[in-house]
Design a protein around this motif. Structure first.
Motif, PDB file in Angstrom:
ATOM      1  N   SER A   1      11.407   9.438   1.230  1.00 28.11           N
ATOM      2  CA  SER A   1      11.169   8.707   2.366  1.00 28.11           C
ATOM      3  C   SER A   1       9.605   8.343   2.430  1.00 28.11           C
ATOM      4  CB  SER A   1      11.389   9.659   3.531  1.00 28.11           C
ATOM      5  OG  SER A   1      11.152   9.144   4.920  1.00 28.11           O
ATOM      6  N   VAL A   2       9.397   7.137   2.887  1.00 28.10           N
ATOM      7  CA  VAL A   2       7.888   6.591   2.953  1.00 28.10           C
ATOM      8  C   VAL A   2       7.441   5.976   4.256  1.00 28.10           C
ATOM      9  CG1 VAL A   2       7.760   6.438   0.121  1.00 28.10           C
ATOM     10  CG2 VAL A   2       8.450   4.569   1.732  1.00 28.10           C
TER      11      VAL A   2
ATOM     12  N   LEU B   1      -5.468   3.121   8.408  1.00 26.58           N
ATOM     13  CA  LEU B   1      -4.018   3.065   7.937  1.00 26.58           C
ATOM     14  C   LEU B   1      -3.878   4.222   6.995  1.00 26.58           C
ATOM     15  CD1 LEU B   1      -1.497   1.234   7.860  1.00 26.58           C
ATOM     16  CD2 LEU B   1      -2.320   0.411   5.962  1.00 26.58           C
ATOM     17  N   ILE B   2      -2.604   5.057   7.537  1.00 23.22           N
ATOM     18  CA  ILE B   2      -2.240   6.220   6.794  1.00 23.22           C
ATOM     19  C   ILE B   2      -0.912   5.888   6.192  1.00 23.22           C
ATOM     20  CG2 ILE B   2      -1.880   8.582   7.025  1.00 23.22           C
ATOM     21  CD1 ILE B   2      -3.241   8.653   9.470  1.00 23.22           C
ATOM     22  N   VAL B   3      -0.820   5.984   4.939  1.00 26.55           N
ATOM     23  CA  VAL B   3       0.332   5.714   4.369  1.00 26.55           C
ATOM     24  C   VAL B   3       0.634   6.956   3.512  1.00 26.55           C
ATOM     25  CG1 VAL B   3      -0.024   3.423   3.853  1.00 26.55           C
ATOM     26  CG2 VAL B   3      -0.673   4.876   1.917  1.00 26.55           C
ATOM     27  N   GLY B   4       2.195   7.405   3.479  1.00 22.63           N
ATOM     28  CA  GLY B   4       2.627   8.656   2.932  1.00 22.63           C
ATOM     29  C   GLY B   4       3.932   8.647   2.647  1.00 22.63           C
ATOM     30  N   GLY B   5       4.296   9.795   2.180  1.00 22.72           N
ATOM     31  CA  GLY B   5       5.772  10.191   1.990  1.00 22.72           C
ATOM     32  C   GLY B   5       6.193  11.573   1.640  1.00 22.72           C
ATOM     33  N   ARG B   6       7.504  11.506   1.360  1.00 23.76           N
ATOM     34  CA  ARG B   6       7.988  12.707   0.647  1.00 23.76           C
ATOM     35  C   ARG B   6       9.154  12.881  -0.036  1.00 23.76           C
ATOM     36  NH1 ARG B   6       8.932  13.951   6.271  1.00 23.76           N
ATOM     37  NH2 ARG B   6      11.417  14.104   6.551  1.00 23.76           N
ATOM     38  N   VAL B   7       9.576  13.222  -0.955  1.00 23.72           N
ATOM     39  CA  VAL B   7      11.086  13.241  -1.859  1.00 23.72           C
ATOM     40  C   VAL B   7      11.895  14.079  -0.960  1.00 23.72           C
ATOM     41  CG1 VAL B   7      12.290  13.719  -3.721  1.00 23.72           C
ATOM     42  CG2 VAL B   7       9.736  12.870  -4.072  1.00 23.72           C
TER      43      VAL B   7
ATOM     44  N   LEU C   1       0.782  -1.151  -0.098  1.00 29.30           N
ATOM     45  CA  LEU C   1      -0.186  -0.005   0.072  1.00 29.30           C
ATOM     46  C   LEU C   1       0.880   1.312  -0.118  1.00 29.30           C
ATOM     47  CD1 LEU C   1      -2.620  -1.291   2.491  1.00 29.30           C
ATOM     48  CD2 LEU C   1      -3.106  -0.830   0.097  1.00 29.30           C
ATOM     49  N   VAL C   2       1.937   1.131   0.650  1.00 23.10           N
ATOM     50  CA  VAL C   2       2.941   2.392   0.525  1.00 23.10           C
ATOM     51  C   VAL C   2       3.588   2.491  -0.698  1.00 23.10           C
ATOM     52  CG1 VAL C   2       5.451   2.896   1.439  1.00 23.10           C
ATOM     53  CG2 VAL C   2       3.670   2.250   3.064  1.00 23.10           C
ATOM     54  N   MET C   3       3.927   1.354  -1.355  1.00 21.67           N
ATOM     55  CA  MET C   3       4.080   1.546  -2.936  1.00 21.67           C
ATOM     56  C   MET C   3       3.345   1.886  -3.563  1.00 21.67           C
ATOM     57  SD  MET C   3       7.100   1.180  -4.843  1.00 21.67           S
ATOM     58  CE  MET C   3       8.179   0.291  -4.021  1.00 21.67           C
ATOM     59  N   ARG C   4       2.035   1.460  -3.450  1.00 20.48           N
ATOM     60  CA  ARG C   4       0.955   1.962  -4.289  1.00 20.48           C
ATOM     61  C   ARG C   4       0.778   3.514  -4.359  1.00 20.48           C
ATOM     62  NH1 ARG C   4      -5.210   0.281  -3.363  1.00 20.48           N
ATOM     63  NH2 ARG C   4      -4.899   1.374  -1.700  1.00 20.48           N
ATOM     64  N   ALA C   5       1.005   4.139  -3.281  1.00 17.31           N
ATOM     65  CA  ALA C   5       0.687   5.444  -2.878  1.00 17.31           C
ATOM     66  C   ALA C   5       1.750   6.293  -3.422  1.00 17.31           C
ATOM     67  CB  ALA C   5       0.652   5.727  -1.292  1.00 17.31           C
ATOM     68  N   PHE C   6       3.120   5.934  -3.552  1.00 12.72           N
ATOM     69  CA  PHE C   6       4.186   6.574  -4.287  1.00 12.72           C
ATOM     70  C   PHE C   6       3.980   6.447  -5.794  1.00 12.72           C
ATOM     71  CE2 PHE C   6       8.063   6.365  -6.562  1.00 12.72           C
ATOM     72  CZ  PHE C   6       8.545   7.540  -6.496  1.00 12.72           C
ATOM     73  N   CYS C   7       3.528   5.510  -6.329  1.00  9.83           N
ATOM     74  CA  CYS C   7       3.168   5.099  -7.533  1.00  9.83           C
ATOM     75  C   CYS C   7       2.175   6.075  -8.220  1.00  9.83           C
ATOM     76  CB  CYS C   7       3.044   3.810  -8.098  1.00  9.83           C
ATOM     77  SG  CYS C   7       4.380   2.735  -7.721  1.00  9.83           S
ATOM     78  N   LYS C   8       1.109   6.214  -7.318  1.00 17.01           N
ATOM     79  CA  LYS C   8       0.178   7.371  -7.806  1.00 17.01           C
ATOM     80  C   LYS C   8       0.760   8.996  -7.730  1.00 17.01           C
ATOM     81  CE  LYS C   8      -3.965   4.778  -5.945  1.00 17.01           C
ATOM     82  NZ  LYS C   8      -4.936   4.774  -4.721  1.00 17.01           N
ATOM     83  N   PHE C   9       1.370   8.987  -6.929  1.00 17.60           N
ATOM     84  CA  PHE C   9       2.154  10.378  -6.866  1.00 17.60           C
ATOM     85  C   PHE C   9       2.992  10.764  -7.634  1.00 17.60           C
ATOM     86  CE2 PHE C   9       5.889  12.588  -5.279  1.00 17.60           C
ATOM     87  CZ  PHE C   9       5.216  13.778  -5.250  1.00 17.60           C
ATOM     88  N   ALA C  10       3.638   9.529  -8.147  1.00 10.87           N
ATOM     89  CA  ALA C  10       4.809   9.834  -9.426  1.00 10.87           C
ATOM     90  C   ALA C  10       4.605   8.534 -10.274  1.00 10.87           C
ATOM     91  CB  ALA C  10       6.177   9.803  -8.742  1.00 10.87           C
TER      92      ALA C  10
ATOM     93  N   SER D   1      14.479   0.741  -6.377  1.00 13.50           N
ATOM     94  CA  SER D   1      14.853   0.261  -5.329  1.00 13.50           C
ATOM     95  C   SER D   1      13.953   0.553  -4.055  1.00 13.50           C
ATOM     96  CB  SER D   1      16.098   0.296  -4.798  1.00 13.50           C
ATOM     97  OG  SER D   1      16.260   1.784  -4.464  1.00 13.50           O
ATOM     98  N   PHE D   2      13.633  -0.318  -3.232  1.00 12.37           N
ATOM     99  CA  PHE D   2      12.791  -0.118  -1.967  1.00 12.37           C
ATOM    100  C   PHE D   2      13.277  -0.983  -0.921  1.00 12.37           C
ATOM    101  CE2 PHE D   2       8.511  -1.185  -0.192  1.00 12.37           C
ATOM    102  CZ  PHE D   2       8.298  -0.016   0.772  1.00 12.37           C
ATOM    103  N   ALA D   3      13.501  -0.437   0.351  1.00 15.43           N
ATOM    104  CA  ALA D   3      13.890  -0.774   1.437  1.00 15.43           C
ATOM    105  C   ALA D   3      12.753  -0.466   2.662  1.00 15.43           C
ATOM    106  CB  ALA D   3      15.250  -0.268   1.890  1.00 15.43           C
ATOM    107  N   PHE D   4      12.344  -1.490   3.398  1.00 18.15           N
ATOM    108  CA  PHE D   4      11.331  -1.114   4.300  1.00 18.15           C
ATOM    109  C   PHE D   4      11.587  -2.040   5.505  1.00 18.15           C
ATOM    110  CE2 PHE D   4       9.940  -4.858   2.425  1.00 18.15           C
ATOM    111  CZ  PHE D   4       8.991  -5.475   3.256  1.00 18.15           C
ATOM    112  N   ARG D   5      11.095  -1.428   6.565  1.00 18.11           N
ATOM    113  CA  ARG D   5      11.214  -2.261   7.989  1.00 18.11           C
ATOM    114  C   ARG D   5       9.935  -1.900   8.797  1.00 18.11           C
ATOM    115  NH1 ARG D   5      13.471   0.834  12.336  1.00 18.11           N
ATOM    116  NH2 ARG D   5      14.627   2.736  11.561  1.00 18.11           N
ATOM    117  N   GLY D   6       9.578  -2.784   9.723  1.00 16.90           N
ATOM    118  CA  GLY D   6       8.489  -2.548  10.757  1.00 16.90           C
ATOM    119  C   GLY D   6       8.924  -2.038  12.019  1.00 16.90           C
TER     120      GLY D   6
END
Length: 272
Positions: A254-255, A241-247, A210-219, A226-231
């Protein structure tokens, strides 16, 4: 067998990236399904190459028993802690793909809840003999103790964000499409009475998707490399659930994902 002796073990699997399974993921996420010949959306590959352990080969937490490919973790429960992915080229729907997996590292550590076993698995996904995706997956095994879900860091200021109803139904359907029988995602009595969570736990891979989908909608014109993530904190179904980020710099974003209680997953996307 000592845990270090598992390092270097390999496993190979192959299957067709079927249109039917992609349609099930699409339905779960309220997306348009890709058809044969089209690219599989990023991170949907987690619905393929699943462990098809028989029901009698499952542990009490719903996961397959360890000791075959993955190190013997005894009765410790399993969590997907995070990972790192490099996207070389899209996986294509309708074509056969191969996954080559290697145990890259195994470490025993002491945490606040006791002994923790960390396992890193490296996957290479290929189609028509060419590498499409390389992934390092971090798995942690911990003793079954009562979980603590405290407050997390506040959600950062976002350049884009999206609110999602991560409902028990969505969790159940994602468990089904990824053949994930871990009870913390669908068994209310188990997750609250045995593991001590306040409710059903949102899957780490679902959150990352869902985080990746939100980025792909934005850009939408960007190419993710690449993508790195951790819980960092469990996220519970029923909480928005709130997903987001910024360049943060050219080609890097950063997401995160979280809820009103704070951040639950953090990550970074590299893109062109």
């Amino acid at each position: 067998m000592e845990h270090s002796q598992w390092i270097g073990k390999t496993q190979d699997r192959a299957e067709v990236i079927t249109e039917a399974n992609a349609a099930r993921i699409a339905a779960t996420l309220n997306e348009k399904p890709p058809v044969d010949g089209e690219a599989l959306p990023l991170l949907w590959h987690w619905a393929y190459f699943q462990d098809l352990a028989s029901t009698e080969a499952l542990r009490t937490d719903g996961h397959a028993k360890t000791g075959d490919f993955l190190p013997d973790a005894g009765d410790r429960t399993r969590m997907w802690a995070g990972g790192r992915l490099t996207f070389v080229k899209p996986l294509v729907v309708g074509k056969r793909a191969q996954r080559s997996s290697t145990i890259q590292d195994v470490k025993e550590k002491q945490g606040r809840s006791g002994s923790l076993l960390f396992v890193t698995v490296r996957h290479e996904y290929l189609q028509e003999g060419e590498v499409a995706l390389v992934e390092e997956q971090d798995i942690v095994y911990r003793a079954v103790t009562k979980a603590v879900v405290g407050e997390g860091d506040p959600l950062p200021d976002a350049e884009w964000s999206e609110e999602i109803d991560a409902s028990p139904t969505m969790l159940f359907r994602y468990s089904a499409v990824t053949f994930n029988s871990h009870k913390i995602h669908y068994d209310w009595r188990y997750v609250t009475e045995v593991e001590g969570y306040p409710g059903l736990v949102v899957h780490g891979p679902l959150t990352a998707t869902l985080v990746m989908r939100a980025f792909c909608k934005f850009a939408p014109d960007s190419v993710v490399r690449s993508f790195a993530f951790r819980g960092v904190r469990p996220l519970i179904a029923g909480d928005t659930l709130i997903v987001g980020g910024r360049v943060i710099e050219s080609g890097k974003a950063s997401v995160w994902a979280g809820n009103q209680g704070g951040v639950g997953q953090v990550g970074e996307i590299g893109f062109d």
